[in-house]
Design a protein around this motif. Structure first.
Motif, PDB file in Angstrom:
ATOM      1  N   THR A  48     -48.122   9.395 -15.506  1.00  0.00           N
ATOM      2  CA  THR A  48     -47.330   8.882 -14.389  1.00  0.00           C
ATOM      3  C   THR A  48     -46.288   9.940 -14.022  1.00  0.00           C
ATOM      4  O   THR A  48     -45.808  10.658 -14.901  1.00  0.00           O
ATOM      5  N   VAL A  49     -45.994  10.057 -12.724  1.00  0.00           N
ATOM      6  CA  VAL A  49     -45.000  11.049 -12.288  1.00  0.00           C
ATOM      7  C   VAL A  49     -44.101  10.452 -11.213  1.00  0.00           C
ATOM      8  O   VAL A  49     -44.521   9.586 -10.445  1.00  0.00           O
ATOM      9  N   VAL A  50     -42.863  10.917 -11.167  1.00  0.00           N
ATOM     10  CA  VAL A  50     -41.967  10.584 -10.060  1.00  0.00           C
ATOM     11  C   VAL A  50     -41.538  11.921  -9.468  1.00  0.00           C
ATOM     12  O   VAL A  50     -40.870  12.712 -10.130  1.00  0.00           O
ATOM     13  N   ASP A  51     -41.994  12.192  -8.221  1.00  0.00           N
ATOM     14  CA  ASP A  51     -41.770  13.498  -7.599  1.00  0.00           C
ATOM     15  C   ASP A  51     -40.789  13.378  -6.452  1.00  0.00           C
ATOM     16  O   ASP A  51     -40.979  12.560  -5.549  1.00  0.00           O
ATOM     17  N   ASP A  52     -39.773  14.227  -6.473  1.00  0.00           N
ATOM     18  CA  ASP A  52     -38.820  14.294  -5.370  1.00  0.00           C
ATOM     19  C   ASP A  52     -39.475  15.064  -4.219  1.00  0.00           C
ATOM     20  O   ASP A  52     -39.876  16.212  -4.394  1.00  0.00           O
ATOM     21  N   ILE A  53     -39.631  14.429  -3.044  1.00  0.00           N
ATOM     22  CA  ILE A  53     -40.284  15.128  -1.936  1.00  0.00           C
ATOM     23  C   ILE A  53     -39.291  15.477  -0.822  1.00  0.00           C
ATOM     24  O   ILE A  53     -39.680  15.809   0.291  1.00  0.00           O
ATOM     25  N   GLY A  54     -38.020  15.377  -1.124  1.00  0.00           N
ATOM     26  CA  GLY A  54     -37.005  15.781  -0.143  1.00  0.00           C
ATOM     27  C   GLY A  54     -36.443  14.595   0.631  1.00  0.00           C
ATOM     28  O   GLY A  54     -37.009  13.514   0.622  1.00  0.00           O
ATOM     29  N   ARG A  55     -35.299  14.843   1.306  1.00  0.00           N
ATOM     30  CA  ARG A  55     -34.585  13.828   2.097  1.00  0.00           C
ATOM     31  C   ARG A  55     -34.368  12.517   1.346  1.00  0.00           C
ATOM     32  O   ARG A  55     -34.366  11.433   1.939  1.00  0.00           O
ATOM     33  N   GLY A  56     -34.260  12.601   0.018  1.00  0.00           N
ATOM     34  CA  GLY A  56     -33.972  11.408  -0.772  1.00  0.00           C
ATOM     35  C   GLY A  56     -35.190  10.559  -1.083  1.00  0.00           C
ATOM     36  O   GLY A  56     -35.081   9.503  -1.698  1.00  0.00           O
ATOM     37  N   PHE A  57     -36.379  11.001  -0.688  1.00  0.00           N
ATOM     38  CA  PHE A  57     -37.593  10.213  -0.948  1.00  0.00           C
ATOM     39  C   PHE A  57     -38.270  10.685  -2.234  1.00  0.00           C
ATOM     40  O   PHE A  57     -38.241  11.861  -2.570  1.00  0.00           O
ATOM     41  N   VAL A  58     -38.902   9.731  -2.913  1.00  0.00           N
ATOM     42  CA  VAL A  58     -39.682  10.106  -4.101  1.00  0.00           C
ATOM     43  C   VAL A  58     -41.090   9.539  -3.967  1.00  0.00           C
ATOM     44  O   VAL A  58     -41.324   8.559  -3.265  1.00  0.00           O
ATOM     45  N   MET A  59     -42.014  10.193  -4.663  1.00  0.00           N
ATOM     46  CA  MET A  59     -43.364   9.641  -4.793  1.00  0.00           C
ATOM     47  C   MET A  59     -43.495   9.139  -6.227  1.00  0.00           C
ATOM     48  O   MET A  59     -43.273   9.886  -7.174  1.00  0.00           O
ATOM     49  N   ASP A  60     -43.839   7.864  -6.330  1.00  0.00           N
ATOM     50  CA  ASP A  60     -43.899   7.194  -7.621  1.00  0.00           C
ATOM     51  C   ASP A  60     -45.379   6.974  -7.925  1.00  0.00           C
ATOM     52  O   ASP A  60     -45.961   5.993  -7.480  1.00  0.00           O
ATOM     53  N   ASP A  61     -45.974   7.924  -8.621  1.00  0.00           N
ATOM     54  CA  ASP A  61     -47.435   8.014  -8.640  1.00  0.00           C
ATOM     55  C   ASP A  61     -48.066   7.945 -10.031  1.00  0.00           C
ATOM     56  O   ASP A  61     -47.430   8.281 -11.034  1.00  0.00           O
ATOM     57  N   PHE A  62     -49.319   7.546 -10.038  1.00  0.00           N
ATOM     58  CA  PHE A  62     -50.198   7.818 -11.171  1.00  0.00           C
ATOM     59  C   PHE A  62     -50.958   9.105 -10.861  1.00  0.00           C
ATOM     60  O   PHE A  62     -51.391   9.302  -9.713  1.00  0.00           O
ATOM     61  N   ILE A  63     -51.141   9.947 -11.856  1.00  0.00           N
ATOM     62  CA  ILE A  63     -52.117  11.035 -11.749  1.00  0.00           C
ATOM     63  C   ILE A  63     -53.398  10.508 -12.394  1.00  0.00           C
ATOM     64  O   ILE A  63     -53.371  10.045 -13.540  1.00  0.00           O
ATOM     65  N   MET A  64     -54.480  10.521 -11.612  1.00  0.00           N
ATOM     66  CA  MET A  64     -55.763  10.055 -12.144  1.00  0.00           C
ATOM     67  C   MET A  64     -56.717  11.238 -12.236  1.00  0.00           C
ATOM     68  O   MET A  64     -56.564  12.228 -11.514  1.00  0.00           O
ATOM     69  N   GLU A  65     -57.682  11.108 -13.132  1.00  0.00           N
ATOM     70  CA  GLU A  65     -58.607  12.213 -13.387  1.00  0.00           C
ATOM     71  C   GLU A  65     -60.025  11.680 -13.488  1.00  0.00           C
ATOM     72  O   GLU A  65     -60.263  10.655 -14.106  1.00  0.00           O
ATOM     73  N   LYS A  66     -60.932  12.394 -12.841  1.00  0.00           N
ATOM     74  CA  LYS A  66     -62.362  12.069 -12.973  1.00  0.00           C
ATOM     75  C   LYS A  66     -63.035  13.258 -13.633  1.00  0.00           C
ATOM     76  O   LYS A  66     -63.043  14.366 -13.078  1.00  0.00           O
ATOM     77  N   LYS A  67     -63.591  13.033 -14.806  1.00  0.00           N
ATOM     78  CA  LYS A  67     -64.281  14.118 -15.502  1.00  0.00           C
ATOM     79  C   LYS A  67     -65.629  14.356 -14.838  1.00  0.00           C
ATOM     80  O   LYS A  67     -66.298  13.414 -14.417  1.00  0.00           O
ATOM     81  N   LEU A  68     -66.022  15.630 -14.744  1.00  0.00           N
ATOM     82  CA  LEU A  68     -67.286  15.958 -14.066  1.00  0.00           C
ATOM     83  C   LEU A  68     -68.387  16.201 -15.092  1.00  0.00           C
ATOM     84  O   LEU A  68     -68.122  16.536 -16.226  1.00  0.00           O
TER      85      LEU A  68
END
Ligand code: COA
Length: 164
Positions: free
Chosen positions: A144-164
């Motif tokens: 899980t990540v919380v990324d500052d994208i500027g102007r006071g906004f954040v992205m509150d995300d899961f990083i998901m992965e698909k193995k090939l």
């Protein structure tokens, strides 16, 4: 049903930008604020930004047509040494009919050909429909990540992965 996937070219840019706005407005109210929607659309789907993305050798912009109508797109890129599905948006009229799945397959094939062991993506933790579809297509939450994208906004995300 006829689904066709083609690369986005410069003349497609205004249509892709407009399609993004339409799908975002159907997706994100209730998940992020209108101010954040407007900010992110401008940051990611402004015409100049899309023209630059098309020129970038480490990015691929694919669009999908459903019975001849432009209905969605998937952007992928090399990101910090990994292969990332950066954007995947399908028009609400044709969601749940396999277009997203075909775009994921298309992008995963590209990653595999280039020798990457997996495809990663970031998805808002509250975007349950998208998370369900990513799970259906073989993605699992990695972190899980919380990324500052500027102007006071954040992205509150899961990083998901698909193995090939
Ligand atoms: C998420 C998205 C890209 C999936 O594309 P799609 O063409 O609808 O997906 P597919 O038809 O290939 O796969 C359908 C799966 O997605 C999930 N899904 C899609 N729409 C859904 C809905 N309205 N409700 C619940 N699950 C849904 C389900 O797991 C579904 O599988 P099922 O029909 O067997 O239950 C698409 O729904 C979309 O663009 N959503 C809005 C934008 C968005 O959130 N994009 C992702 C940002 S990270």
């Amino acid at each position: 049903m006829n689904i066709e996937i083609r690369p986005v070219t410069p003349p497609d840019v205004p249509a892709i930008s407009a399609l993004a706005r339409e799908i975002w407005q159907a997706t994100y109210p209730g998940i992020i604020t209108q101010e954040q929607i407007d900010f992110m659309l401008e940051q990611r789907y402004g015409h100049e930004r899309l023209y630059d993305d098309i020129e970038d050798a480490d990015k691929w912009l694919d669009q999908a047509f459903y019975n001849g109508r432009r209905v969605g797109f998937a952007f992928s890129e090399l990101y910090k040494g990994e292969f990332k599905l950066d954007k995947l948006y399908i028009h609400p009229d044709v969601q749940r009919q396999g277009v997203g799945g075909q775009l994921i397959e298309h992008v995963a094939r590209r990653a595999g050909k280039l020798g990457y062991p997996c495809v990663i993506l970031a998805v808002n933790k509250r975007n349950e429909k998208a998370i369900a579809s990513y799970k259906k297509y073989g993605f699992a939450v990695r972190e899980t990540v919380v990324d500052d994208i500027g102007r006071g906004f954040v992205m509150d995300d899961f990083i998901m992965e698909k193995k090939l």
